[in-house]
Scaffold this motif. Structure first.
Motif, mmCIF file in Angstrom:
data_model
loop_
_atom_site.group_PDB
_atom_site.id
_atom_site.type_symbol
_atom_site.label_atom_id
_atom_site.label_comp_id
_atom_site.label_asym_id
_atom_site.label_seq_id
_atom_site.Cartn_x
_atom_site.Cartn_y
_atom_site.Cartn_z
ATOM 1 N N ILE A 7 0.742 -1.307 -0.003
ATOM 2 C CA ILE A 7 0.165 -0.106 0.029
ATOM 3 C C ILE A 7 0.856 1.139 0.134
ATOM 4 O O ILE A 7 1.811 1.431 0.645
ATOM 5 C CB ILE A 7 -0.900 -0.095 1.405
ATOM 6 C CG1 ILE A 7 -1.923 -0.926 1.143
ATOM 7 C CG2 ILE A 7 -1.613 1.452 1.311
ATOM 8 C CD1 ILE A 7 -2.707 -1.176 2.257
ATOM 9 N N ASP A 8 0.549 2.193 -0.831
ATOM 10 C CA ASP A 8 1.059 3.533 -0.923
ATOM 11 C C ASP A 8 0.093 4.484 -0.516
ATOM 12 O O ASP A 8 -0.949 4.632 -0.946
ATOM 13 C CB ASP A 8 1.383 4.040 -2.347
ATOM 14 C CG ASP A 8 2.127 5.366 -2.654
ATOM 15 O OD1 ASP A 8 2.031 6.080 -1.436
ATOM 16 O OD2 ASP A 8 2.202 5.809 -3.547
ATOM 17 N N LEU A 9 0.220 4.692 0.884
ATOM 18 C CA LEU A 9 -0.423 5.800 1.682
ATOM 19 C C LEU A 9 -0.022 7.065 1.391
ATOM 20 O O LEU A 9 0.754 7.594 2.083
ATOM 21 C CB LEU A 9 -0.495 5.292 3.165
ATOM 22 C CG LEU A 9 -1.405 6.073 4.320
ATOM 23 C CD1 LEU A 9 -3.014 5.952 3.731
ATOM 24 C CD2 LEU A 9 -1.320 5.739 5.516
ATOM 25 N N ASN A 166 10.511 2.855 3.196
ATOM 26 C CA ASN A 166 10.687 4.175 2.496
ATOM 27 C C ASN A 166 10.042 4.193 1.033
ATOM 28 O O ASN A 166 10.471 3.415 0.360
ATOM 29 C CB ASN A 166 12.211 4.507 2.679
ATOM 30 C CG ASN A 166 12.546 4.908 4.105
ATOM 31 O OD1 ASN A 166 11.720 5.314 4.884
ATOM 32 N ND2 ASN A 166 13.823 4.912 4.390
ATOM 33 N N GLU A 167 9.333 5.215 0.759
ATOM 34 C CA GLU A 167 8.911 5.181 -0.546
ATOM 35 C C GLU A 167 9.867 5.195 -1.481
ATOM 36 O O GLU A 167 9.654 4.604 -2.483
ATOM 37 C CB GLU A 167 7.963 6.592 -0.636
ATOM 38 C CG GLU A 167 6.578 6.299 0.076
ATOM 39 C CD GLU A 167 5.967 7.712 0.457
ATOM 40 O OE1 GLU A 167 6.321 8.709 -0.334
ATOM 41 O OE2 GLU A 167 4.987 7.858 1.272
ATOM 42 N N PRO A 168 11.035 5.777 -1.464
ATOM 43 C CA PRO A 168 11.987 5.707 -2.681
ATOM 44 C C PRO A 168 12.624 4.632 -2.816
ATOM 45 O O PRO A 168 13.181 3.939 -3.919
ATOM 46 C CB PRO A 168 12.964 6.818 -2.396
ATOM 47 C CG PRO A 168 12.746 7.465 -0.981
ATOM 48 C CD PRO A 168 11.513 6.893 -0.509
ATOM 49 N N TYR A 188 14.016 10.413 -7.300
ATOM 50 C CA TYR A 188 13.342 11.983 -6.932
ATOM 51 C C TYR A 188 12.094 11.782 -7.025
ATOM 52 O O TYR A 188 11.316 11.193 -8.096
ATOM 53 C CB TYR A 188 13.622 12.727 -8.123
ATOM 54 C CG TYR A 188 13.133 14.185 -8.216
ATOM 55 C CD1 TYR A 188 14.032 15.468 -7.744
ATOM 56 C CD2 TYR A 188 12.083 14.684 -8.605
ATOM 57 C CE1 TYR A 188 13.591 16.754 -7.763
ATOM 58 C CE2 TYR A 188 11.449 15.922 -8.612
ATOM 59 C CZ TYR A 188 12.248 16.945 -8.251
ATOM 60 O OH TYR A 188 11.994 18.103 -8.126
ATOM 61 N N ASP A 189 11.235 12.198 -5.816
ATOM 62 C CA ASP A 189 9.677 11.902 -5.575
ATOM 63 C C ASP A 189 9.154 13.182 -5.252
ATOM 64 O O ASP A 189 9.206 13.769 -4.142
ATOM 65 C CB ASP A 189 9.871 10.927 -4.616
ATOM 66 C CG ASP A 189 8.099 10.515 -4.193
ATOM 67 O OD1 ASP A 189 7.330 11.373 -4.613
ATOM 68 O OD2 ASP A 189 7.901 9.407 -3.521
ATOM 69 N N LEU A 190 8.351 13.506 -6.308
ATOM 70 C CA LEU A 190 7.330 14.992 -5.974
ATOM 71 C C LEU A 190 6.180 14.478 -5.907
ATOM 72 O O LEU A 190 5.686 14.332 -7.055
ATOM 73 C CB LEU A 190 8.165 16.018 -6.762
ATOM 74 C CG LEU A 190 7.298 17.511 -6.472
ATOM 75 C CD1 LEU A 190 7.843 17.869 -5.050
ATOM 76 C CD2 LEU A 190 8.163 18.515 -7.660
HETATM 77 MG MG MG Z 1 3.772 9.376 -3.093
#
Ligand code: MG
Ligand code: ADP
Length: 608
Positions: A7-9, A166-168, A188-190
């Motif tokens: 899951i990406d919350l 961690n998302e990255p 790079y996550d924006l």
């Molecule tokens: Mg995101």
């Protein structure tokens, strides 16, 4: 064996994914949508999650909670700078942050739990069986309380959160699975609310995070905000109306600005048309104009990129691959600036909105034992230490240490005959304890009174794979021990979590029909509001007969709106829509004509 989903919350959007036949896939809702807006609305009729909540944002701004991820695991003092941007209210209290909803209050993990539960139900409907285990992602910068709050939200939603990633790192996993053999990557996550950049190394199927940096208050929401401020000023100038104090108008502008921003990622020019009380605002916007407005925000992402490179001991030319993550990386200016900085074309084969969820699914598959040839290492985002004499911090685990990890250090007492030792656990990069974040205090008591400097107190910091800290203290001469799992300062208590879990069961029993009825009513309300507004402005554009028809259809809908018959409400909503077709057309024509004449005003003002 129960399934484990990834899951990406997200701050803005959340997704759920799983791995099938070695390929990660996002699970879509019955309408085919992958993204679930992370929005929860508390309406008099009940709770709405996702798209229905988003649709009624304008009418119910004070009770529609969005961007709640910004508040996860944080305290009232932490969020002072956010308050002026927020249409909902917070309760000032010393412990857990609470958001006011009518007469009651909810905590951020409770709000997030509604989003997680909706994703869980989506997955359960898809598999046709219960889903109880998940991997959830968080920004690399999340501290211990924020990670704990995310786990709490999972529990409240009935999910056993096996791992916080961690998302990255997740994004790199999604790409790594497909093709990477060896090298150094910058992720790079924006997104909507947060910015992260991470430097990773990949070798022989092993990922290692070398460094992470970012800003938890920078994203597409901020692009929208500067755009809204600019539009408010423009409306003041062109229409002599100040909408800045009108929450409904602001929300309307926010949604309009966001849609225009997204269109400008693909087109050079777009037309913004927004009906307000008494007038319709229309404006042609060019990509160049918007780039001028958001330029400084894009620039602000580059500093953290340079800092992450520096922490990793690398120069941009040592980066082999650049990966783009997050919806805001669709903005061409963002892509150009990232490319300039790293000197190479960024990867964007995978959908930037989905890549984190896909990676979470891969991690879930690794935990389920389906992928065995990949090891995942993460790092601590901030240094962890202990307060020592004079309020100075002694760091046990420096920032960017690979986890899981353990560190030990010997301490002693500073006063003769001390029978107890106070331990103060801190997180942060500053020299003095008072400038860092206080994570926990605990006491090692029962130490035999000895002269200062005699006791040998061994303190152990242990960080597990989720980044959660355990601190143990032991007096070596006597063997006296004390330990603490660092319960975050702003975390929920066990009792609160238990209560929320219980409440969630009550919700689970809520009839699907009841939810559908709420959604149908909400849809009806939206249509009625829009039509009433259109009537106030465009009544002169259609015949008296047509006007009577519209008013009749509206009245018919109003009569059944609060009833129990969902089909009837839907039917009459459709009738209203049909009755207003001509009016909508006439208003659109008028707006287009207006837009052509406003082009001149545009040129007089000049591009800014
Ligand atoms: Mg995101
Ligand atoms: P988060 O990780 O914060 O939940 P997402 O990765 O879903 O966020 O990104 C959401 C942000 O991306 C929003 O601010 C949205 O406006 C922006 N966005 C989505 N599509 C586009 C697009 N085509 N152009 C510009 N911005 C976009």
């Amino acid at each position: 064996m129960s399934r484990i989903v990834g899951i990406d919350l997200g701050t803005t959007n959340s997704l759920v994914a799983y791995v099938e036949g070695g390929v990660p896939r996002v699970i879509r809702d019955p309408e085919g949508r992958a993204l679930l807006p992370s929005i929860v609305a508390y309406t008099p009729d009940g709770i709405l999650v996702g798209e229905p909540a988003r649709r009624q944002l304008v009418r119910n701004p004070a009770r529609t909670i969005y961007s709640v991820k910004r508040f996860m695991g944080r305290g009232y003092e932490d969020i002072q700078d956010e308050l002026c941007h927020c249409p909902f209210e917070f309760l000032a209290s010393a412990d857990v942050l609470r958001i006011k909803v009518g007469d009651s209050a909810v905590t951020p993990p409770e709000v997030s739990a509604h989003v997680l539960r909706a994703l869980r139900q989506r997955a359960e409907a898809f598999f046709g069986e219960p889903v109880e285990q998940a991997v959830i992602t968080v920004p690399a910068y999340f501290n211990d309380s924020q990670r704990q709050a995310t786990k709490d939200a999972g529990r409240v939603a009935g999910l056993d959160v096996l791992r916080i990633v961690n998302e990255p790192t997740a994004a790199s996993l999604a790409y790594g699975l497909q093709k990477l053999a060896q090298g150094t990557i910058a992720v790079y996550d924006l997104g909507g609310g947060t910015f992260d950049v991470s430097i990773l190394s990949v070798k022989d199927g092993i990922f290692e995070v070398l460094a992470t940096h970012g800003n938890t208050h920078l994203g597409g929401d901020d692009f929208d905000r500067v755009l809204v401020e600019w539009l408010l000023a423009d409306i003041r100038e062109t229409h002599r109306v100040d909408l800045s104090k009108d929450p409904e108008a602001r929300q309307e502008l926010r949604l309009g600005a966001e849609a225009a921003k997204c269109r400008l990622s693909f087109d050079d020019r777009t037309l913004l048309t927004l009906p307000f009380e008494g007038f319709t605002y229309h404006r042609a916007l060019t990509r160049a104009e918007v780039e001028g407005l958001i330029g400084p925000l894009v620039e602000a992402t580059l500093g953290p990129c340079r800092m992450a490179l520096k922490d990793a001991g690398l120069t941009p030319d040592r980066i082999d691959e650049v990966v783009l993550v997050g919806g805001s990386t669709r903005v061409p200016l963002v892509r150009r600036r990232v490319q300039d900085l790293f000197g190479r074309v960024p990867h964007s084969q995978l959908n930037p909105d989905e890549v984190v969820a896909l990676g979470a699914a891969v991690q879930a598959q690794i935990l389920a034992g389906g992928i065995t040839d990949m090891l995942l290492l993460d790092v601590t985002p901030l240094s962890l230490g202990l307060e020592t004499l004079g309020g100075v911090v002694s760091v046990l685990i420096p920032r960017n240490t690979t986890i899981p990890t353990m560190a030990k250090e010997l301490f002693t007492t500073s006063v003769d005959g001390q029978g107890a030792v106070d331990l103060h656990v801190l997180q942060g990069e500053r020299e003095l304890a008072r400038d860092n974040r206080s994570l926990a205090r605990f006491e090692l008591s029962g130490v035999d009174p000895m002269p200062a400097g005699m006791p040998k107190i061994e303190v152990t910091f242990l960080i597990d794979a989720n980044g959660i800290l355990q601190v143990r203290a032991r007096e070596l001469r006597t063997g006296k021990e004390a330990s603490i799992e660092v319960r975050p300062t702003y975390g929920l208590t066990e009792a609160e979590v238990a209560r929320m879990v219980e409440e969630s069961f009550e919700h689970a029993e809520e009839d699907v029909n009841a939810r559908l009825l709420i959604e149908t009513r909400t849809e009806a309300d939206t249509v009625m509001t829009h039509v009433e507004r259109a009537l106030a402005q465009g009544a002169g554009l259609v015949s008296a007969g047509e006007l009577a028809g519209i008013r009749g259809a509206l009245q018919a809908l109003r009569e059944v709106r609060s009833g129990q018959d969902r089909d009837l409400i839907r039917e009459r909503t459709i009738e209203v829509n049909k009755a207003t077709e001509r009016l909508a057309e006439a208003m659109m024509d008028a707006a287009l004509k207006g837009a052509l004449s406003s082009r001149r005003a545009d040129e007089i003002l000049g591009p800014k």
